[in-house]
Scaffold this motif. Structure first.
Motif, mmCIF file in Angstrom:
data_model
loop_
_atom_site.group_PDB
_atom_site.id
_atom_site.type_symbol
_atom_site.label_atom_id
_atom_site.label_comp_id
_atom_site.label_asym_id
_atom_site.label_seq_id
_atom_site.Cartn_x
_atom_site.Cartn_y
_atom_site.Cartn_z
ATOM 1 N N GLY A 150 7.969 29.488 16.071
ATOM 2 C CA GLY A 150 8.865 30.526 16.538
ATOM 3 C C GLY A 150 9.686 31.078 15.390
ATOM 4 O O GLY A 150 9.704 30.518 14.287
ATOM 5 N N LEU A 151 10.386 32.159 15.642
ATOM 6 C CA LEU A 151 11.175 32.810 14.597
ATOM 7 C C LEU A 151 12.198 31.890 13.937
ATOM 8 O O LEU A 151 12.365 31.930 12.708
ATOM 9 C CB LEU A 151 11.871 34.043 15.186
ATOM 10 N N PRO A 152 12.914 31.033 14.687
ATOM 11 C CA PRO A 152 13.922 30.167 14.040
ATOM 12 C C PRO A 152 13.353 29.205 13.007
ATOM 13 O O PRO A 152 14.095 28.717 12.152
ATOM 14 C CB PRO A 152 14.533 29.398 15.227
ATOM 15 N N SER A 153 12.057 28.929 13.055
ATOM 16 C CA SER A 153 11.446 27.990 12.096
ATOM 17 C C SER A 153 11.037 28.658 10.796
ATOM 18 O O SER A 153 10.648 27.976 9.852
ATOM 19 C CB SER A 153 10.216 27.331 12.724
ATOM 20 N N LEU A 154 11.118 29.996 10.729
ATOM 21 C CA LEU A 154 10.681 30.744 9.550
ATOM 22 C C LEU A 154 11.834 31.035 8.601
ATOM 23 O O LEU A 154 12.947 31.337 9.033
ATOM 24 C CB LEU A 154 10.054 32.074 9.972
ATOM 25 N N HIS A 155 11.526 30.967 7.302
ATOM 26 C CA HIS A 155 12.500 31.328 6.275
ATOM 27 C C HIS A 155 11.770 32.096 5.173
ATOM 28 O O HIS A 155 10.762 31.636 4.650
ATOM 29 C CB HIS A 155 13.154 30.074 5.689
ATOM 30 N N LEU A 156 12.295 33.267 4.849
ATOM 31 C CA LEU A 156 11.659 34.119 3.851
ATOM 32 C C LEU A 156 11.998 33.668 2.439
ATOM 33 O O LEU A 156 13.143 33.300 2.140
ATOM 34 C CB LEU A 156 12.106 35.567 4.026
ATOM 35 N N ILE A 157 11.000 33.708 1.560
ATOM 36 C CA ILE A 157 11.235 33.465 0.141
ATOM 37 C C ILE A 157 12.137 34.575 -0.405
ATOM 38 O O ILE A 157 11.970 35.755 -0.080
ATOM 39 C CB ILE A 157 9.900 33.436 -0.629
ATOM 40 N N CYS A 158 13.108 34.188 -1.227
ATOM 41 C CA CYS A 158 14.098 35.159 -1.718
ATOM 42 C C CYS A 158 13.479 36.227 -2.618
ATOM 43 O O CYS A 158 13.696 37.426 -2.414
ATOM 44 C CB CYS A 158 15.212 34.431 -2.463
ATOM 45 N N ARG A 159 12.723 35.814 -3.604
ATOM 46 C CA ARG A 159 12.144 36.757 -4.559
ATOM 47 C C ARG A 159 10.652 36.476 -4.702
ATOM 48 O O ARG A 159 10.199 35.893 -5.701
ATOM 49 C CB ARG A 159 12.843 36.643 -5.934
ATOM 50 N N PRO A 160 9.850 36.862 -3.707
ATOM 51 C CA PRO A 160 8.413 36.558 -3.762
ATOM 52 C C PRO A 160 7.726 37.280 -4.904
ATOM 53 O O PRO A 160 8.159 38.361 -5.333
ATOM 54 C CB PRO A 160 7.906 37.068 -2.403
ATOM 55 N N LEU A 161 6.663 36.681 -5.413
ATOM 56 C CA LEU A 161 5.871 37.304 -6.466
ATOM 57 C C LEU A 161 5.141 38.523 -5.892
ATOM 58 O O LEU A 161 4.895 38.615 -4.690
ATOM 59 C CB LEU A 161 4.860 36.303 -7.022
ATOM 60 N N ASP A 162 4.803 39.460 -6.770
ATOM 61 C CA ASP A 162 4.047 40.632 -6.323
ATOM 62 C C ASP A 162 2.735 40.210 -5.675
ATOM 63 O O ASP A 162 2.312 40.785 -4.670
ATOM 64 C CB ASP A 162 3.782 41.568 -7.503
ATOM 65 N N ASP A 163 2.096 39.206 -6.237
ATOM 66 C CA ASP A 163 0.901 38.616 -5.643
ATOM 67 C C ASP A 163 1.276 37.219 -5.176
ATOM 68 O O ASP A 163 1.379 36.288 -5.983
ATOM 69 C CB ASP A 163 -0.242 38.556 -6.657
ATOM 70 N N VAL A 164 1.504 37.059 -3.864
ATOM 71 C CA VAL A 164 1.984 35.775 -3.351
ATOM 72 C C VAL A 164 0.981 34.658 -3.600
ATOM 73 O O VAL A 164 1.367 33.478 -3.642
ATOM 74 C CB VAL A 164 2.293 35.872 -1.839
ATOM 75 N N LEU A 165 -0.297 34.998 -3.771
ATOM 76 C CA LEU A 165 -1.304 33.966 -3.988
ATOM 77 C C LEU A 165 -1.145 33.278 -5.335
ATOM 78 O O LEU A 165 -1.688 32.186 -5.536
ATOM 79 C CB LEU A 165 -2.709 34.565 -3.864
ATOM 80 N N GLU A 166 -0.406 33.904 -6.254
ATOM 81 C CA GLU A 166 -0.177 33.264 -7.555
ATOM 82 C C GLU A 166 0.627 31.980 -7.409
ATOM 83 O O GLU A 166 0.565 31.106 -8.274
ATOM 84 C CB GLU A 166 0.545 34.229 -8.491
ATOM 85 N N ASP A 167 1.376 31.872 -6.320
ATOM 86 C CA ASP A 167 2.197 30.685 -6.110
ATOM 87 C C ASP A 167 1.477 29.630 -5.277
ATOM 88 O O ASP A 167 2.021 28.566 -5.011
ATOM 89 C CB ASP A 167 3.507 31.087 -5.422
ATOM 90 N N VAL A 168 0.256 29.928 -4.838
ATOM 91 C CA VAL A 168 -0.542 28.969 -4.062
ATOM 92 C C VAL A 168 -1.418 28.181 -5.028
ATOM 93 O O VAL A 168 -2.067 28.774 -5.900
ATOM 94 C CB VAL A 168 -1.419 29.699 -3.027
#
Length: 335
Positions: free
Chosen positions: A238-256
């Motif tokens: 649900g929505l309460p369990s989600l938290h957005l990354i503050c400064r995500p990379l342009d390509d989020v997959l780089e952090d995976v």
């Protein structure tokens, strides 16, 4: 009497009476039928409660499901959760695939879902400021994030910002902006398929794990968010369990982390909004990867894009995405 059956939508004389006040005029009532677009019709349909959601609807409504049937005839059965009498299911050929081409107009014959209305693109919204003394969620280890407070913001010589975080459970870390998340609940307009998020662990409310948002709430998924954790675990939250990354990379997959899950997410976002999904019913068995080895398992429950399986040898239960690279039938779609 005149036969009106062949022209049901033609004008019909209105019998308003023939007195002198009407000057002998007869008015015609005209009925005009207008076909509403499918997306407008779907909005008029009330949401279906979970207990009335048929398995057939949840399985067959996807426009890009792949129909697979296990090769083992003994597993071709279907049963309800109330332990009713099993019914045999006609086996399908293992290469039977149903992948309807999406309409160029963006609509289909089935009720549309949120994936047809969004693309994996970050919305253009103001960037929320990060301040000293702000409570955040920060990475302590790749798969372990914890709540803490921003103690200091440091500017490096190359202009990059680093954030010193003091954790509630002791210890400090100096992290980048893509390794901290807002402690507050995000707004719906901030969320999109492909967003980098962290979610609260179900077994420990003080632990959080990073992932990528894979589905937005819709009638099709019973108004939940689907997140793929970086270890390939899928969860509906649900929505309460989600938290957005503050400064995500342009390509989020780089952090995976590099590996099969990263390749899977790359293909998933590429295929969106028509990701590949296999179709199974409770009682069917097939092979799925567990600890690096393909093992026999049986479907217990199908929940929208996920299914719970039990591995026959160890009786271990897990939730697996119906398009997961762990499924033996999905290996042909991997790069």
């Amino acid at each position: 009497m005149e036969d009106m059956s062949e022209s049901p939508c033609e004008s019909v004389p209105s019998q308003l009476g023939g007195g002198p006040d009407f000057h002998g005029l007869i008015k015609d009532a005209v009925v005009v039928l207008t076909r509403l677009p499918e997306y407008k019709m779907s909005t008029l349909r009330p949401p279906t409660p979970q207990q009335f959601y048929s398995e057939d609807e949840s399985l067959s409504s996807s426009d890009s499901d792949l129909q697979w049937e296990p090769e083992d005839d003994s597993s071709d059965s279907d049963f309800s959760l109330s332990n009713s009498k099993q019914k045999s299911v006609k086996p399908l050929k293992s290469d039977t695939v149903r992948t309807p081409a999406p309409s160029t107009s963006g609509s289909s014959n089935s009720a549309p879902h949120c994936s047809q209305d969004v693309t994996p693109a970050r919305p253009s919204l103001p960037v929320e400021e990060i301040k000293v003394d702000m409570m955040v969620l920060a990475r302590r280890r790749p798969m372990r994030w914890q709540r803490g407070k921003v103690l200091e913001i440091i500017t490096r010589e190359d202009g990059r910002l680093k954030y010193k975080v003091g954790f509630e459970e002791k210890g400090r870390s100096l992290v980048s902006g893509h390794h901290i998340a807002f402690d507050t609940t995000p707004k719906l307009e901030q969320l999109y398929v492909g967003a980098r998020v962290v979610v609260q662990c179900q077994d420990n409310k003080y632990r959080f794990r990073p992932g990528i948002l894979a589905e937005l709430p819709s009638r099709k998924n019973r108004l939940r968010f689907l997140v793929f954790i970086d270890d390939h675990t899928p969860v509906y939250v649900g929505l309460p369990s989600l938290h957005l990354i503050c400064r995500p990379l342009d390509d989020v997959l780089e952090d995976v982390p590099d590996g099969s899950h990263k390749r899977f997410m790359k293909q998933y976002l590429k295929d969106w909004p028509y990701p590949h999904l296999t179709q199974y019913r409770p009682g069917q068995s097939f092979n799925a990867e567990l600890n690096g080895v393909q093992q026999r398992c049986e479907v217990q429950v199908v929940d929208c894009s996920l299914m719970q399986v039990v591995f026959q040898e160890t009786q271990r239960k897990e939730w697996i995405h119906r398009g997961s690279i762990r499924l033996e039938h999905m290996t042909r779609f991997s790069d």
